[in-house]
Design a protein around this motif. Sequence first.
Motif, short mmCIF file in Angstrom:
data_model
loop_
_atom_site.label_atom_id
_atom_site.label_comp_id
_atom_site.label_asym_id
_atom_site.label_seq_id
_atom_site.Cartn_x
_atom_site.Cartn_y
_atom_site.Cartn_z
N PRO A 224 -0.30 7.18 3.90
CA PRO A 224 -0.55 6.15 2.87
C PRO A 224 -1.96 6.23 2.26
O PRO A 224 -2.14 6.00 1.07
N LYS A 225 -2.96 6.62 3.09
CA LYS A 225 -4.34 6.73 2.57
C LYS A 225 -4.43 7.78 1.48
O LYS A 225 -5.14 7.61 0.49
N VAL A 249 13.14 6.63 -1.44
CA VAL A 249 11.86 5.94 -1.16
C VAL A 249 12.00 4.84 -0.11
O VAL A 249 11.04 4.52 0.59
N ASN A 250 13.21 4.28 0.01
CA ASN A 250 13.38 3.17 0.96
C ASN A 250 13.21 3.59 2.42
O ASN A 250 13.03 2.74 3.29
N SER A 251 13.29 4.91 2.69
CA SER A 251 13.09 5.32 4.09
C SER A 251 11.68 5.87 4.31
O SER A 251 11.41 6.52 5.32
N TYR A 252 10.78 5.59 3.35
CA TYR A 252 9.39 6.02 3.49
C TYR A 252 8.78 5.51 4.79
O TYR A 252 9.04 4.38 5.21
N GLY A 253 7.95 6.35 5.42
CA GLY A 253 7.10 5.90 6.52
C GLY A 253 7.68 5.99 7.90
O GLY A 253 6.97 5.79 8.89
N LYS A 254 8.96 6.36 8.00
CA LYS A 254 9.60 6.36 9.33
C LYS A 254 9.03 7.43 10.25
O LYS A 254 9.04 7.28 11.46
N MET A 260 5.09 2.81 8.67
CA MET A 260 4.81 1.84 7.60
C MET A 260 6.04 1.79 6.73
O MET A 260 6.64 2.82 6.44
N THR A 261 6.44 0.60 6.32
CA THR A 261 7.63 0.51 5.47
C THR A 261 7.26 0.75 4.02
O THR A 261 6.10 0.65 3.63
N PHE A 262 8.29 1.03 3.21
CA PHE A 262 8.05 1.22 1.78
C PHE A 262 7.52 -0.06 1.15
O PHE A 262 6.62 -0.04 0.30
N ALA A 263 8.03 -1.20 1.60
CA ALA A 263 7.56 -2.49 1.08
C ALA A 263 6.07 -2.68 1.36
O ALA A 263 5.32 -3.16 0.50
N GLN A 264 5.64 -2.28 2.55
CA GLN A 264 4.21 -2.40 2.90
C GLN A 264 3.35 -1.46 2.03
O GLN A 264 2.27 -1.82 1.60
N LEU A 265 3.87 -0.27 1.79
CA LEU A 265 3.14 0.67 0.92
C LEU A 265 3.00 0.08 -0.48
O LEU A 265 1.91 0.13 -1.08
N LEU A 266 4.06 -0.51 -1.01
CA LEU A 266 4.00 -1.14 -2.34
C LEU A 266 2.93 -2.21 -2.41
O LEU A 266 2.21 -2.33 -3.40
N GLN A 267 2.81 -2.99 -1.33
CA GLN A 267 1.79 -4.05 -1.30
C GLN A 267 0.38 -3.47 -1.36
O GLN A 267 -0.50 -4.05 -2.00
N GLU A 268 0.19 -2.32 -0.73
CA GLU A 268 -1.12 -1.65 -0.77
C GLU A 268 -1.39 -1.09 -2.17
O GLU A 268 -2.50 -1.19 -2.67
N VAL A 269 -0.38 -0.51 -2.77
CA VAL A 269 -0.52 0.06 -4.13
C VAL A 269 -0.83 -1.05 -5.12
O VAL A 269 -1.65 -0.88 -6.03
N ARG A 279 6.47 1.73 -10.78
CA ARG A 279 7.91 2.01 -10.74
C ARG A 279 8.19 2.87 -9.52
O ARG A 279 7.28 3.45 -8.93
N PHE A 280 9.46 3.01 -9.15
CA PHE A 280 9.81 3.92 -8.05
C PHE A 280 11.27 4.34 -8.17
O PHE A 280 12.08 3.65 -8.77
N MET A 281 11.55 5.52 -7.63
CA MET A 281 12.92 5.98 -7.51
C MET A 281 12.95 7.18 -6.55
O MET A 281 11.94 7.85 -6.38
N THR A 282 14.04 7.38 -5.83
CA THR A 282 15.32 6.71 -5.96
C THR A 282 15.52 5.82 -4.73
O THR A 282 15.05 6.16 -3.65
N SER A 283 16.28 4.74 -4.90
CA SER A 283 16.55 3.83 -3.79
C SER A 283 17.97 4.04 -3.26
O SER A 283 18.92 3.98 -4.03
N HIS A 284 18.08 4.27 -1.96
CA HIS A 284 19.41 4.37 -1.36
C HIS A 284 19.82 2.97 -0.91
O HIS A 284 19.08 2.31 -0.18
N PRO A 285 21.01 2.49 -1.33
CA PRO A 285 21.41 1.11 -0.98
C PRO A 285 21.40 0.82 0.52
O PRO A 285 21.10 -0.30 0.93
N LYS A 286 21.70 1.83 1.36
CA LYS A 286 21.80 1.56 2.80
C LYS A 286 20.46 1.17 3.42
O LYS A 286 20.41 0.57 4.48
N ASP A 287 19.34 1.55 2.75
CA ASP A 287 18.02 1.29 3.32
C ASP A 287 17.22 0.22 2.57
O ASP A 287 16.06 0.01 2.88
#
Length: 485
Positions: A224-225, A249-254, A260-269, A279-287
């Motif tokens: 993330p840094k 992108v929804n499985s970022y950070g695992k 770190m979750t993708f949501a947490q990364l977005l908060q930092e950005v 903006r971001f893409m692509t989102s997999h519905p399962k995650d």
Amino acid sequence: MLKDLEKMINEIDLEKEAPVLEPDRQYYYIAKAKKYVSAQAEKLGRSLTFCVTTFGCQMNARDSEKLVGILEQIGYVEETDEEKADFIIYNTCTVRENANMRVYGRLGQLKRVKKENPHMMIGLCGCMMQEPEVVEKLKKSYRFVDLIFGTHNIYKFAELIVTRFESERMVIDIWKDTDKIVEDLPSERKFSFKSGVNIMFGCNNFCSYCIVPYVRGRERSRNPKDIIREIERLVADGVVEIMLLGQNVNSYGKNLETPMTFAQLLQEVEKIEGLQRIRFMTSHPKDLSDELIEVMKNSKKICKHLHLPVQSGSSRILQKMNRRYTKEQYLELVRKIKEAIPDISLTTDIIVGFPGETEEDFLETMDIVKQVRYDSAFTFIYSKRTGTPAAAMEEQIEEEVVKNRFDRLLKEVQEISAEVCSVHTGTTQEVLVESLNDHDASLVTGRLSNNILVHFPGTAELIGKIVTVNLEECKGFYYIGKMVE
């Protein structure tokens, strides 16, 4: 920053051995390649030129910016007419087999051009090169190609160019997989005001119709840094909108040492000063998590647009596709998103004619389109992709049946899209101006937060600025507006 980079490259001592550590090793090879390019330019009495052609997705477009950045550092000048260029590179896509055929066709034409210009170099990289049978075919039938490399070692581009100059024969460097991510290499952006930023590479999903996990490798997330540092530099250089890129992108950070979750990364950005749109893409519905929905809901910078590929409305077909959600789960997810962010724009991907799809399955897809009411949908006829489980499935659907379903779906999607897009008529919204209008030089073209295009009177000075526009008339998939002074 560019001047500092050039100074650093010019001061590298090429008498010494190449460094082992990255990115210092690549800067050494950039300096070395620069010498070879300079010598050849002197021989020809002019600057050497390059042309990079990108096939496929936004990940490839971002990779091409890195190729361009390195080529410009070593002394090449961009040329838009590929047949006039001294170095031609195809950054390939292999999602559909006809993409491969296009590349072979273009190479066939280049054989003649290269005969007339023996010093010309041809490079091939990207997803198509990760297929062993492709590389074998190139070695056998396209011996005039100079450089072949894949998706995992694009950062080694300068080193491979040096190898080609020194060996004077075809250079092939394909890695099956990697966990390596090299930071801080040159990159030349296509737009001054917006940029894609890779947050992860690879994919672990193995949808049964998709070749991507086999050619892009397993998921690996950037630190993330490093991501924040890259965005801060981009913003300092005039970027107001960034697109975070990943196959999912929804499985970022695992796989990070400190997850770190993708949501947490977005908060930092979001905290980055001067950045106006995310903006971001692509989102997999399962995650797609409740946490992400909450972050989007509360954000001042995340655009009101979510690309959420459904692929099919039939739970039976979704299972065959290995999508790992049902129609009901997808609809529940959409309900939660719309409840939290009522003005969200939802777009999707849909495949028609997947093996075994019945008329009932297809009607389930039509039903999901009617229920969700997408702002737009990318609709595809299923294309058999050798090397994927779906290609070996029985019950491949007749072409005539698929075409009929595709036409019906397209009609439904377009009618709903026109209705959904028109709800903004008469409102005043912020627009990021992206270009002069292609058809009318008195107009400029920009995008709303929800990704809808708007054309309105303006001049080139507005490009890259966010301005307020009154949306006067909806033309189906775009608006005609007027800037509010």
